[in-house]
Design a protein around this motif. Structure first.
Motif, PDB file in Angstrom:
ATOM      1  N   VAL A 263      -2.900 -10.861   5.178  1.00 24.87           N
ATOM      2  CA  VAL A 263      -4.223 -11.683   4.119  1.00 24.87           C
ATOM      3  C   VAL A 263      -3.204 -12.569   2.778  1.00 24.87           C
ATOM      4  O   VAL A 263      -3.457 -12.968   2.254  1.00 24.87           O
ATOM      5  CB  VAL A 263      -4.598 -10.097   3.282  1.00 24.87           C
ATOM      6  N   THR A 264      -1.498 -12.206   3.616  1.00 26.39           N
ATOM      7  CA  THR A 264      -0.725 -12.332   2.457  1.00 26.39           C
ATOM      8  C   THR A 264      -0.768 -14.376   2.582  1.00 26.39           C
ATOM      9  O   THR A 264      -0.992 -14.774   3.502  1.00 26.39           O
ATOM     10  CB  THR A 264       0.291 -11.836   2.366  1.00 26.39           C
TER      11      THR A 264
ATOM     12  N   GLY B 199       6.829  -2.330  -2.027  1.00 22.47           N
ATOM     13  CA  GLY B 199       7.488  -3.482  -2.406  1.00 22.47           C
ATOM     14  C   GLY B 199       8.717  -4.125  -1.570  1.00 22.47           C
ATOM     15  O   GLY B 199       9.427  -3.793  -1.219  1.00 22.47           O
TER      16      GLY B 199
ATOM     17  N   GLN C  41       0.892  -1.074  -0.157  1.00 24.24           N
ATOM     18  CA  GLN C  41      -0.157   0.457  -0.412  1.00 24.24           C
ATOM     19  C   GLN C  41       1.011   1.205   0.043  1.00 24.24           C
ATOM     20  O   GLN C  41       2.070   0.999   0.691  1.00 24.24           O
ATOM     21  CB  GLN C  41      -1.409   0.266   1.117  1.00 24.24           C
TER      22      GLN C  41
ATOM     23  N   GLY D  18      11.673  19.811  -2.902  1.00 23.19           N
ATOM     24  CA  GLY D  18      12.245  18.043  -1.810  1.00 23.19           C
ATOM     25  C   GLY D  18      11.109  17.664  -1.597  1.00 23.19           C
ATOM     26  O   GLY D  18      10.515  18.193  -2.082  1.00 23.19           O
ATOM     27  N   SER D  19      11.490  16.516  -1.476  1.00 19.49           N
ATOM     28  CA  SER D  19      10.767  15.008  -0.521  1.00 19.49           C
ATOM     29  C   SER D  19      11.077  14.106  -0.696  1.00 19.49           C
ATOM     30  O   SER D  19      12.679  13.967  -0.240  1.00 19.49           O
ATOM     31  CB  SER D  19      10.096  15.013  -2.288  1.00 19.49           C
ATOM     32  N   ARG D  20      11.085  13.878   0.360  1.00 20.95           N
ATOM     33  CA  ARG D  20      10.736  12.719   1.655  1.00 20.95           C
ATOM     34  C   ARG D  20       9.800  11.322   1.648  1.00 20.95           C
ATOM     35  O   ARG D  20       9.223  11.867   1.082  1.00 20.95           O
ATOM     36  CB  ARG D  20      11.167  13.449   2.910  1.00 20.95           C
TER      37      ARG D  20
ATOM     38  N   THR E  50       4.806 -11.607   4.122  1.00 24.30           N
ATOM     39  CA  THR E  50       5.033 -10.209   3.759  1.00 24.30           C
ATOM     40  C   THR E  50       4.249  -9.566   3.345  1.00 24.30           C
ATOM     41  O   THR E  50       3.374  -9.694   2.459  1.00 24.30           O
ATOM     42  CB  THR E  50       6.237 -10.730   3.375  1.00 24.30           C
ATOM     43  N   ALA E  51       4.382  -8.089   3.734  1.00 23.95           N
ATOM     44  CA  ALA E  51       3.736  -7.274   3.599  1.00 23.95           C
ATOM     45  C   ALA E  51       4.533  -6.040   2.909  1.00 23.95           C
ATOM     46  O   ALA E  51       5.048  -5.545   3.893  1.00 23.95           O
ATOM     47  CB  ALA E  51       2.145  -6.594   3.937  1.00 23.95           C
ATOM     48  N   SER E  52       4.313  -4.866   2.857  1.00 17.05           N
ATOM     49  CA  SER E  52       4.723  -3.443   2.963  1.00 17.05           C
ATOM     50  C   SER E  52       4.175  -2.511   2.212  1.00 17.05           C
ATOM     51  O   SER E  52       2.191  -2.617   1.705  1.00 17.05           O
ATOM     52  CB  SER E  52       5.876  -3.594   1.032  1.00 17.05           C
ATOM     53  N   THR E  53       4.686  -1.456   2.997  1.00 20.68           N
ATOM     54  CA  THR E  53       4.052  -0.040   2.544  1.00 20.68           C
ATOM     55  C   THR E  53       5.274   1.226   2.124  1.00 20.68           C
ATOM     56  O   THR E  53       5.842   0.682   2.819  1.00 20.68           O
ATOM     57  CB  THR E  53       3.163   0.643   3.741  1.00 20.68           C
ATOM     58  N   SER E  54       4.002   2.201   2.411  1.00 20.60           N
ATOM     59  CA  SER E  54       5.280   3.628   1.788  1.00 20.60           C
ATOM     60  C   SER E  54       4.217   4.791   1.587  1.00 20.60           C
ATOM     61  O   SER E  54       3.042   4.536   1.794  1.00 20.60           O
ATOM     62  CB  SER E  54       5.534   3.415   0.839  1.00 20.60           C
ATOM     63  N   THR E  55       4.936   5.625   2.791  1.00 23.00           N
ATOM     64  CA  THR E  55       3.917   6.941   2.486  1.00 23.00           C
ATOM     65  C   THR E  55       5.027   8.180   2.123  1.00 23.00           C
ATOM     66  O   THR E  55       6.449   8.413   3.132  1.00 23.00           O
ATOM     67  CB  THR E  55       3.347   7.010   4.135  1.00 23.00           C
ATOM     68  N   SER E  56       4.355   9.540   1.569  1.00 21.77           N
ATOM     69  CA  SER E  56       5.358  10.926   1.652  1.00 21.77           C
ATOM     70  C   SER E  56       4.801  10.959   3.322  1.00 21.77           C
ATOM     71  O   SER E  56       5.415  12.812   3.324  1.00 21.77           O
ATOM     72  CB  SER E  56       4.993  11.745   0.611  1.00 21.77           C
TER      73      SER E  56
ATOM     74  N   LEU F 294      -1.997  -6.008   6.072  1.00 20.76           N
ATOM     75  CA  LEU F 294      -1.414  -6.008   4.728  1.00 20.76           C
ATOM     76  C   LEU F 294      -1.074  -7.278   5.660  1.00 20.76           C
ATOM     77  O   LEU F 294      -1.626  -9.106   4.229  1.00 20.76           O
ATOM     78  CB  LEU F 294      -0.885  -5.277   3.693  1.00 20.76           C
TER      79      LEU F 294
ATOM     80  N   ARG G 162      -0.266   4.991  10.279  1.00 21.25           N
ATOM     81  CA  ARG G 162      -0.582   4.543   8.609  1.00 21.25           C
ATOM     82  C   ARG G 162       0.052   3.438   8.427  1.00 21.25           C
ATOM     83  O   ARG G 162       0.003   2.361   7.997  1.00 21.25           O
ATOM     84  CB  ARG G 162      -1.473   5.763   8.291  1.00 21.25           C
TER      85      ARG G 162
ATOM     86  N   ILE H  54       1.086   6.104   0.129  1.00 21.82           N
ATOM     87  CA  ILE H  54       0.003   6.690   0.376  1.00 21.82           C
ATOM     88  C   ILE H  54       1.229   7.799  -0.494  1.00 21.82           C
ATOM     89  O   ILE H  54       2.251   8.091   0.397  1.00 21.82           O
ATOM     90  CB  ILE H  54      -0.138   7.118   1.577  1.00 21.82           C
TER      91      ILE H  54
END
Lengths: 487, 495
Positions: free
Chosen positions: B111-112, B387, A69, B61-63, B85-91, B108, B100, A71
């Motif tokens: 469910v894997t 991922g 997921q 700039g971004s992070r 295993t599962a993965s997430t990412s956020t700015s 997540l 979150r 964001i």
């Protein structure tokens, strides 16, 4: 073909509200930022807020291995001064950071403030797609069930299918645009895509097959006739077919393109060349050809961003303008370009609502939405029968164009020989090559079976990817170069 | 202007690293048996100039942060270990965003499916890059940031002006760009891995348009890029080269369909021979989705083919010559564009001879694909924000030959010299290869006239065996470098 527009409660339609309640933004802040952006003398400024949540689920070797997921939230601030664009973005939406980004973008101009921020005029948005979220737990299990069905169906298709990967990617993209000319628009854009990838193997050969589809749709789209089994069978069928494919022919010959995704021909051969920025700068092979014959009189091509549920459709473009149906080529005559705010202003042409951007980190530019050729009068069967020796290409991997010299390629992934009016042996993948302003002049027959692609297209331009659609009826080109190795 | 390399040591305990460590700790607190976080912060500057005017100027700039979580989950009735295993990412790096990120990943993962091959690398395999070792890779130079914006714009202008003034047939341009970026990367995992480094990049390019008397247009480009501004070429030389490249395409015609030798210029040879590494990608190998599946130890190319992937290369570049900042003295040690202190799994990067004298000696493996094939990782994991790690090499090169490019061409009666390819007709599953190309026609051993709107086709399995000559012009302009190569027996399709 596509999902019907959904009926939504009025409060759901206020796409802006989410930005106020979740991100603490306000119209007062928009005005301050725009004022700051124009402080150095820019002609125009806009703010583009974007919040995207995306989910990706994938089954691989029968195990649900992928669950991810993401964001992403941010704002891009643009200032126009003549032909110049100043741009800055931030992923921190605090007033201080937004004002700082506005000041950075403002530096493209240098002088006293000349423009005022106009009162916001809300752009009314149609409802081309549903906006139900995809990410609740119940939906997660529904999605997994869909993917598992695809896995089973692909394996059941033929014992020679040895590897199956199936996945569902979806995102919900919320955008809000506030501009100094008063443009004030917001939208909530769902996008889903189902993918199946298989490997088939027999004692001699190995082949791959892929399939997929989707659009700006809710999950129930995949419970209809375009369900997991459909995509799985398509991927498996093409892989098995490729096991027995012969070498593709080489050289110039008659080519028949099947309906649907082969419309990628139009996207590459003419679509990109008709984007207004290239023509304003006279860097396109189509520059200055408006009103001229660029295709056979049987060819009419449109770009249409207003088709319900389609992958390339948008209620408003990324500059806050409603999308529309734009005639690009009418009976072979070049009629118009696809333009955004900057190009329409500089060229004195109508804005076609084609300003798109990959994300808040990118500057908008003219892009296609759903690009397709209208039906002709020929029966698809008659088209095949008319070919003595040629290629019948029904599916493609992708294409590419050099808009300056007009040369384009697209790669057939499923094609057959036509011999004496009959479709015969399947051939291996081959690249087709042509010249944009010339290729469509060789269209001698146009079928009555217009179809759009299944919802898999992603278009890249200047490093920015956006979802698009293409479509076409069956057509015949009297000559085109096929890049195989056979005779 | 200083060109001293900024030591990495002062990054210890950076805010970014603290965030990544927090994400891992919270995931473990939520029940994960292992976790891994990457964090990224970047600064970007980009200017696009056209016909002398600034068209676009971007400065930002971004992070962002990405998390992978693992949960022990042996199959029912089995003692064999397996993980979900599962993965997430956020700015969104606020407290809410971090929460979150962790909750999302943990949710997540429920469910894997349990995968016996999933999981972080074994503790003893992880790299422990010291600050000094990272500094020695020379990946970050602060002179990239030191050039004022006005000067960066001027570099793009000079480059374009040089192309536009080269020949009267060049009156238009797609524009010139100058880009500079710096990035700060962190990776942390629950098995004790801590990695953190910075990298810098700068470069400029121009794409002039040449037009002949008939009105037909051709464009081409040239560029210079480097980790340190001092290593960039002079804008004028890049502009001239771009102009020459666009001009030599004018008047391009088609040629009849035929079989003939094909010579690939280094820019296109790089992607052609890069297919050798893609076909050795462990992910495709274990799926039987590569023409090299099951071929380890076998001859897959001619004996003249040796292909190396090396994530540790550091070059000694000369500072003298026609440079952006003038003719300097001495040399500068600079890490390759594909050099990094550790791979996307946290293993040490290394030099791997993938093809040696035509024999497939080693595969491109990360931890996961290594386990699938019952082999050790070769340190080729690539990790994005989201991922699981994929496969990605470091710097790669084809061992050069001894002939000059001219010598390679000189005995070809009729053939094709390829300058650019178009399309995606490369199938690594079965080797089928068919691409649109433009280039120069070889007539009597000489480059005679430009050609376009033609295709070349063959099968990679044959093409790699039919490399009849490799030139001596190996030069690293990006992460990969391949000299001019000549291939026999390909089909050119045209008129």
């Amino acid at each position: 073909m596509a999902a019907a527009p959904h009926t939504l409660a009025p409060e759901v339609l206020d796409h802006k509200r989410w930005f106020f309640s979740h991100l603490g933004l306000s119209e007062r802040l928009f005005e301050r930022c725009l004022g700051e952006a124009l402080s150095a003398g820019g002609d125009f400024a806009d703010l583009y807020f974007e919040a995207v949540t995306s989910t990706s689920l994938g089954i691989d070797e029968g195990i649900l291995k992928t669950a991810a997921q993401g964001i992403s939230v941010g704002c891009g601030i643009r200032v126009l001064s003549g032909e110049r664009t100043g741009f800055a973005y931030t992923d921190d939406l605090s007033p201080e950071r937004l004002l700082k980004a506005a000041r950075t973008a403002a530096l493209i101009a240098s002088g006293p403030q000349t423009q005022r921020v106009q009162g916001f005029q809300e752009v009314s948005t149609p409802q081309l797609y549903p906006i139900a979220g995809f990410s609740s737990d119940a939906e997660l299990s529904t999605k997994i069930a869909l993917i598992e069905r695809a896995d089973k169906a692909a394996r059941a298709f033929d014992p020679r299918i040895t590897q199956v990967r199936a996945g569902l990617n979806d995102e919900l993209r919320r955008i809000l645009i506030a501009a100094s000319d008063g443009t004030y628009a917001a939208d909530t854009q769902p996008l889903a895509r189902f993918n199946v990838f298989v490997i088939a193997k027999d004692s001699q050969n190995t082949a791959r097959g892929t399939s997929g589809g989707g659009g700006r749709v809710t999950l129930d789209f995949f419970d209809g006739d375009k369900g997991p089994e459909h995509y799985a069978r398509e991927a498996a069928r093409t892989a098995i077919l490729q096991l027995g494919a012969v070498a593709a022919p080489a050289g110039e010959m008659e080519v028949v393109l099947g309906p649907g995704w082969p419309g990628v021909l139009l996207h590459e051969a003419v679509g990109h060349g008709l984007e207004a920025d290239f023509n304003r700068k006279k860097t396109s092979a189509f520059s200055g050809l408006i009103g001229q014959q660029v295709a056979s009189s049987k060819v009419t091509v449109v770009d249409n961003g207003t088709m319900p549920g389609r992958r390339g459709s948008l209620n408003v473009d990324d500059e806050g303008n409603p999308t529309q149906e734009t005639v690009l080529i009418e009976n072979g005559i070049l009629r118009g370009y696809l333009s955004d705010k900057l190009s329409s202003k500089l060229m004195g042409m109508p804005n076609t609502g084609s300003g798109r951007r990959e994300s808040y980190q990118a500057i908008p530019m003219p892009r296609m939405t759903n690009t397709y050729m209208l039906n002709g009068e020929d029966d698809p069967g008659d088209i095949i029968k008319s070919v003595k020796r040629g290629l019948y290409a029904v599916n493609f991997g992708g294409g590419q164009v050099d808009i300056t010299n007009g040369k384009f390629v697209f790669s057939a992934s499923e094609a057959y020989l036509i011999e004496d009016g009959k479709v015969t042996a399947p051939v291996k993948g081959a690249t087709l090559v042509g010249n944009g302003p010339e290729a469509l002049k060789h269209v001698s027959m146009v079928g009555n079976d217009l179809a759009l692609d299944e919802g898999i297209g992603t278009c890249g331009k200047a490093g920015q990817s956006v979802p698009v659609g293409v479509g076409m009826p069956t057509i015949k080109l009297d000559r085109m170069t096929v890049g195989g190795t056979g005779r | 202007m200083s060109i001293e390399q900024q030591p990495t040591t002062d990054l210890e305990k950076s805010h970014l690293r603290a965030l990544a460590e927090q994400a891992v700790e919270r995931a473990l607190a939520a029940g994960a048996c292992d976790a891994e976080a990457v964090a990224f912060a970047g600064e970007e500057f980009a200017v696009h100039v056209r016909l002398g005017q600034v068209e676009q100027l971007t400065e930002s700039g971004s992070r962002a942060i990405g998390l992978r979580v693992f949960f022990d989950s042996p199959a029912a009735g089995s003692s064999e270990p397996a993980q979900r295993t599962a993965s997430t990412s956020t700015s969104d790096l606020t407290e809410d965003g971090l929460k979150r990120l962790v909750d999302g990943a943990v949710g997540l993962a429920k469910v894997t499916g349990a995968d016996p091959f999933a999981g972080l690398p074994d503790r003893e395999l992880l790299a422990h890059p010291s600050a000094r070792a990272i500094d020695d890779l020379c990946l970050y130079f602060d002179d990239v940031d030191a050039i004022p914006a006005k000067e960066r714009i001027d570099i793009a202008r000079r480059c374009e002006a040089s192309a536009l003034s080269f020949d009267t047939r060049i009156q238009n341009s797609v524009g010139a760009d100058f880009d500079a970026s710096t990035a700060h990367r962190v990776m942390v995992n629950s098995r004790g891995f801590r990695g953190e480094y910075r990298r810098s990049y700068c470069g400029f390019s121009v794409t002039p348009i040449a037009q002949d008397a008939s009105g037909a247009m051709q464009r081409d480009y040239w560029y210079s890029s480097a980790r340190a501004a001092r290593l960039l070429d002079s804008p004028e030389s890049v502009g001239r080269k771009a102009a020459e490249r666009a001009l030599r395409r004018l008047g391009a015609r088609r040629v009849p369909t035929q079989k003939c030798p094909v010579v690939y210029a280094p820019e296109v040879a790089r992607s052609l021979m890069g297919n050798l590494l893609s076909a050795a990608d462990g992910d495709s190998i274990y799926r039987n989705a590569s023409m090299f599946a099951g071929k380890l130890g076998e001859q897959v190319a001619g004996e003249n083919i040796t292909m190396v992937d090396d994530g540790t290369l550091v070059f000694e570049h000369s500072l003298s010559g026609d440079k952006l900042l003038g003719d300097g003295e001495g040399t500068l040690r600079v890490g390759g564009f594909g050099t990094s202190p550790y791979d996307g799994d946290g293993l040490a990067t290394r030099r791997t001879v993938v093809i040696e004298r035509g024999i497939l000696k080693s595969l491109m493996l990360n931890t996961y694909t290594g386990r699938k094939l019952n082999m050790a990782s070769t340190g080729k994991a690539s990790r994005g924000l989201a991922g699981a790690p994929g496969i990605g090499g470091g710097n790669y090169f084809l061992e050069p030959g001894t002939l000059t490019p001219d010598e390679i061409i000189s005995d070809i009666p009729q053939g094709l010299y390829v300058l650019s390819t178009m399309g995606f007709g490369v199938n690594l599953v079965n080797g089928d290869y068919s691409l649109g190309v433009s280039g120069l026609w070889i007539d009597g051993g000489e480059l005679a006239y430009p050609v376009e709107e033609i295709t070349i086709a063959g099968n990679l399995k044959d093409m790699f065996r039919n490399v009849s000559a490799i030139a001596n012009d190996l030069e690293f302009r990006g992460s990969g470098a391949v000299p001019t190569v000549r291939i026999e027996g390909m089909t050119v399709a045209g008129s």
